[in-house]
Design a protein around this motif. Structure first.
Motif, PDB file in Angstrom:
ATOM      1  N   THR A 104      28.234 -16.359  22.184  1.00 53.89           N
ATOM      2  CA  THR A 104      29.427 -15.510  22.215  1.00 53.89           C
ATOM      3  C   THR A 104      30.692 -16.346  22.372  1.00 53.89           C
ATOM      4  N   PHE A 105      30.667 -17.277  23.320  1.00 55.39           N
ATOM      5  CA  PHE A 105      31.837 -18.116  23.560  1.00 55.39           C
ATOM      6  C   PHE A 105      32.114 -19.026  22.366  1.00 55.39           C
ATOM      7  N   ALA A 106      31.059 -19.521  21.715  1.00 56.10           N
ATOM      8  CA  ALA A 106      31.252 -20.411  20.571  1.00 56.10           C
ATOM      9  C   ALA A 106      31.910 -19.671  19.408  1.00 56.10           C
ATOM     10  N   MET A 107      31.375 -18.511  19.054  1.00 57.85           N
ATOM     11  CA  MET A 107      31.908 -17.771  17.918  1.00 57.85           C
ATOM     12  C   MET A 107      33.295 -17.206  18.212  1.00 57.85           C
ATOM     13  N   SER A 108      33.488 -16.696  19.427  1.00 58.97           N
ATOM     14  CA  SER A 108      34.818 -16.201  19.800  1.00 58.97           C
ATOM     15  C   SER A 108      35.808 -17.356  19.887  1.00 58.97           C
ATOM     16  N   GLY A 109      35.337 -18.516  20.369  1.00 62.66           N
ATOM     17  CA  GLY A 109      36.210 -19.676  20.484  1.00 62.66           C
ATOM     18  C   GLY A 109      36.672 -20.195  19.133  1.00 62.66           C
ATOM     19  N   ILE A 110      35.758 -20.227  18.166  1.00 66.17           N
ATOM     20  CA  ILE A 110      36.134 -20.665  16.811  1.00 66.17           C
ATOM     21  C   ILE A 110      37.146 -19.700  16.214  1.00 66.17           C
ATOM     22  N   THR A 111      36.893 -18.402  16.379  1.00 61.73           N
ATOM     23  CA  THR A 111      37.814 -17.391  15.852  1.00 61.73           C
ATOM     24  C   THR A 111      39.179 -17.485  16.526  1.00 61.73           C
ATOM     25  N   PHE A 166      48.917  -9.080  -6.284  1.00 60.07           N
ATOM     26  CA  PHE A 166      47.519  -9.229  -6.682  1.00 60.07           C
ATOM     27  C   PHE A 166      46.737 -10.018  -5.634  1.00 60.07           C
ATOM     28  N   VAL A 167      47.304 -11.142  -5.182  1.00 57.70           N
ATOM     29  CA  VAL A 167      46.640 -11.965  -4.164  1.00 57.70           C
ATOM     30  C   VAL A 167      46.476 -11.186  -2.868  1.00 57.70           C
ATOM     31  N   GLN A 168      47.504 -10.461  -2.467  1.00 58.58           N
ATOM     32  CA  GLN A 168      47.445  -9.685  -1.231  1.00 58.58           C
ATOM     33  C   GLN A 168      46.390  -8.588  -1.322  1.00 58.58           C
ATOM     34  N   THR A 169      46.305  -7.936  -2.465  1.00 57.12           N
ATOM     35  CA  THR A 169      45.308  -6.874  -2.642  1.00 57.12           C
ATOM     36  C   THR A 169      43.895  -7.434  -2.625  1.00 57.12           C
ATOM     37  N   VAL A 170      43.687  -8.530  -3.342  1.00 57.14           N
ATOM     38  CA  VAL A 170      42.352  -9.139  -3.433  1.00 57.14           C
ATOM     39  C   VAL A 170      41.875  -9.624  -2.068  1.00 57.14           C
ATOM     40  N   THR A 171      42.778 -10.182  -1.269  1.00 53.07           N
ATOM     41  CA  THR A 171      42.387 -10.703   0.041  1.00 53.07           C
ATOM     42  C   THR A 171      42.287  -9.622   1.104  1.00 53.07           C
ATOM     43  N   THR A 172      42.884  -8.464   0.862  1.00 49.69           N
ATOM     44  CA  THR A 172      42.832  -7.368   1.829  1.00 49.69           C
ATOM     45  C   THR A 172      41.623  -6.469   1.610  1.00 49.69           C
ATOM     46  N   LEU A 173      41.186  -6.319   0.381  1.00 54.66           N
ATOM     47  CA  LEU A 173      40.079  -5.413   0.064  1.00 54.66           C
ATOM     48  C   LEU A 173      38.783  -5.710   0.815  1.00 54.66           C
ATOM     49  N   TRP A 179      29.716  -4.489   6.478  1.00 54.43           N
ATOM     50  CA  TRP A 179      28.963  -5.737   6.662  1.00 54.43           C
ATOM     51  C   TRP A 179      27.621  -5.690   5.923  1.00 54.43           C
ATOM     52  N   VAL A 180      27.084  -4.505   5.719  1.00 52.44           N
ATOM     53  CA  VAL A 180      25.850  -4.387   4.932  1.00 52.44           C
ATOM     54  C   VAL A 180      26.107  -4.857   3.507  1.00 52.44           C
ATOM     55  N   MET A 181      27.268  -4.463   2.958  1.00 51.37           N
ATOM     56  CA  MET A 181      27.635  -4.884   1.611  1.00 51.37           C
ATOM     57  C   MET A 181      27.922  -6.379   1.557  1.00 51.37           C
ATOM     58  N   VAL A 182      28.551  -6.903   2.612  1.00 53.08           N
ATOM     59  CA  VAL A 182      28.819  -8.344   2.679  1.00 53.08           C
ATOM     60  C   VAL A 182      27.514  -9.119   2.670  1.00 53.08           C
ATOM     61  N   TYR A 183      26.528  -8.639   3.429  1.00 53.06           N
ATOM     62  CA  TYR A 183      25.235  -9.331   3.438  1.00 53.06           C
ATOM     63  C   TYR A 183      24.551  -9.235   2.073  1.00 53.06           C
ATOM     64  N   THR A 209      36.179 -14.743   8.356  1.00 51.03           N
ATOM     65  CA  THR A 209      37.510 -15.089   7.856  1.00 51.03           C
ATOM     66  C   THR A 209      37.728 -14.524   6.459  1.00 51.03           C
ATOM     67  N   TRP A 210      36.728 -14.645   5.614  1.00 50.47           N
ATOM     68  CA  TRP A 210      36.834 -14.106   4.250  1.00 50.47           C
ATOM     69  C   TRP A 210      37.073 -12.599   4.287  1.00 50.47           C
ATOM     70  N   LYS A 211      36.448 -11.928   5.228  1.00 51.35           N
ATOM     71  CA  LYS A 211      36.551 -10.461   5.290  1.00 51.35           C
ATOM     72  C   LYS A 211      37.877  -9.999   5.885  1.00 51.35           C
ATOM     73  N   ASN A 212      38.409 -10.718   6.885  1.00 48.10           N
ATOM     74  CA  ASN A 212      39.533 -10.199   7.660  1.00 48.10           C
ATOM     75  C   ASN A 212      40.862 -10.902   7.429  1.00 48.10           C
ATOM     76  N   LEU A 213      40.877 -12.025   6.719  1.00 47.07           N
ATOM     77  CA  LEU A 213      42.099 -12.825   6.615  1.00 47.07           C
ATOM     78  C   LEU A 213      43.263 -12.031   6.025  1.00 47.07           C
ATOM     79  N   GLY A 214      43.048 -11.392   4.887  1.00 50.57           N
ATOM     80  CA  GLY A 214      44.128 -10.655   4.238  1.00 50.57           C
ATOM     81  C   GLY A 214      44.625  -9.493   5.065  1.00 50.57           C
ATOM     82  N   TRP A 215      43.711  -8.783   5.719  1.00 50.83           N
ATOM     83  CA  TRP A 215      44.097  -7.632   6.526  1.00 50.83           C
ATOM     84  C   TRP A 215      44.884  -8.070   7.762  1.00 50.83           C
ATOM     85  N   GLN A 216      44.461  -9.150   8.403  1.00 49.69           N
ATOM     86  CA  GLN A 216      45.163  -9.634   9.592  1.00 49.69           C
ATOM     87  C   GLN A 216      46.546 -10.168   9.248  1.00 49.69           C
ATOM     88  N   ALA A 217      46.724 -10.611   7.997  1.00 49.90           N
ATOM     89  CA  ALA A 217      48.024 -11.137   7.579  1.00 49.90           C
ATOM     90  C   ALA A 217      49.059 -10.037   7.368  1.00 49.90           C
TER      91      ALA A 217
END
Length: 307
Positions: free
Chosen positions: A82-89, A114-121, A127-131, A176-184
């Motif tokens: 938990t600490f490792a993954m939270s620490g990296i994030t 276009f870049v903003q849409t692609v990175t936000t989607l 997560w089932v779809m991501v897997y 990061t791939w999943k949340n980067l655009g949304w967090q931006a």
């Protein structure tokens, strides 16, 4: 102040309160009312019995968490994950801010959108779809192994999803791939609030784009960054379990099992529901403590509190 003006202010306050009242009710129903479930940690509860038919055992389940070396070792490993993954994030929490800055520097409006849409989607993909995407790309017969074997770099398929050596890093990459655009998005909104006259004055003085970013844009975003950082630190133990649940397998279970996933496994196990509630209680208390401490630290360092 006249009596009529006081009445108008009072009526306005009532109207504003009524506007936020539905949201306060939702917060109470979904955030505070479920805390009643903490009472299960003090009973020997086993579904489908009712709480009234269960024996009160006090702090028995809290003591059981450290009752044997095996349990202690398991909890230490879970906390380590938990600490490792939270620490990296947490250590890379500046990436959305940097991404928003450089996204804002793209001059082509259509390409920027276009870049903003692609990175936000990806944020709206489960997560089932991501897997499913990861499985299609990196399983033994997936695209990556097929490509590497075709060009002669490997003779046997690499079991990417069964690797446990770099599971913390790979899970961070997927997150990061999943949340980067949304967090931006929040930083993009903050950038739009920067005074244009200040930027124009800097350009007149001969400042380059990088100098404007360094001396105007990033300093203007730092208050937003620190508020989000404090909130993320307060939620340090809350990794969620969906991501790790779908990527978990027998090969990487030791290193991918975070606290939330561990609590889920305990709850689904035989007689583990009270223990899982006890761990959840301790996690919530630690999170609240962290939030209070960091709020005071923010007030001391920055002169502004988060709460």
């Amino acid at each position: 102040m006249s009596k009529g003006k006081k009445n108008n202010n009072f009526k306005l306050s009532i109207k504003l309160f009524l506007l936020v009242l539905p949201f306060l009710i939702l917060v109470f129903l979904f955030s505070y009312y479920p805390l009643y479930g903490w009472i299960y940690a003090f009973y020997d509860y086993k579904p489908p019995r009712t709480l009234a038919d269960s024996q009160f055992v006090g702090f028995k389940w809290f003591v059981s968490l450290v009752s044997s070396p095996v349990k202690v070792k398991q909890i230490i490993q879970v906390l380590k994950n938990t600490f490792a993954m939270s620490g990296i994030t947490l250590g890379t929490s500046w990436l959305p801010m940097l991404f928003a800055v450089f996204l804002n520097e793209i001059r082509g409006v259509k390409f920027r959108k276009f870049v903003q849409t692609v990175t936000t989607l990806p944020n709206f993909v489960s997560w089932v779809m991501v897997y499913s995407i990861a499985f299609s790309l990196f399983n033994s017969t997936g695209m990556m192994n097929s490509l590497l074997m075709k060009i002669g770099l490997i003779d046997q398929p690499i079991l990417f999803l069964q690797q446990s050596n770099h599971v913390w890093f790979t899970q961070w990459l997927w997150l990061t791939w999943k949340n980067l655009g949304w967090q931006a998005v929040m930083y993009i909104a903050a950038i739009s609030g920067i005074d244009d006259e200040m930027i124009e004055a800097a350009r007149v003085d001969g400042a380059s784009r990088m100098q404007i970013i360094k001396h105007i844009t990033i300093p203007s975003l730092l208050p937003t960054y620190f508020v989000l950082l404090v909130i993320n630190i307060a939620n340090f133990l809350n990794n969620g379990m969906e991501q790790y649940y779908v990527f978990e397998n027998a090969f990487n279970k030791e290193y991918i099992q975070v606290l939330d996933l561990y609590v889920f496994h305990l709850a689904m196990g035989n007689g583990g529901y009270p223990v899982s509630v006890a761990i959840s209680m301790l996690k919530s208390l630690i999170s609240v403590t962290l939030l209070i401490v960091l709020n005071r630290a923010s007030k001391s360092i920055r002169g502004e509190s988060v709460l």
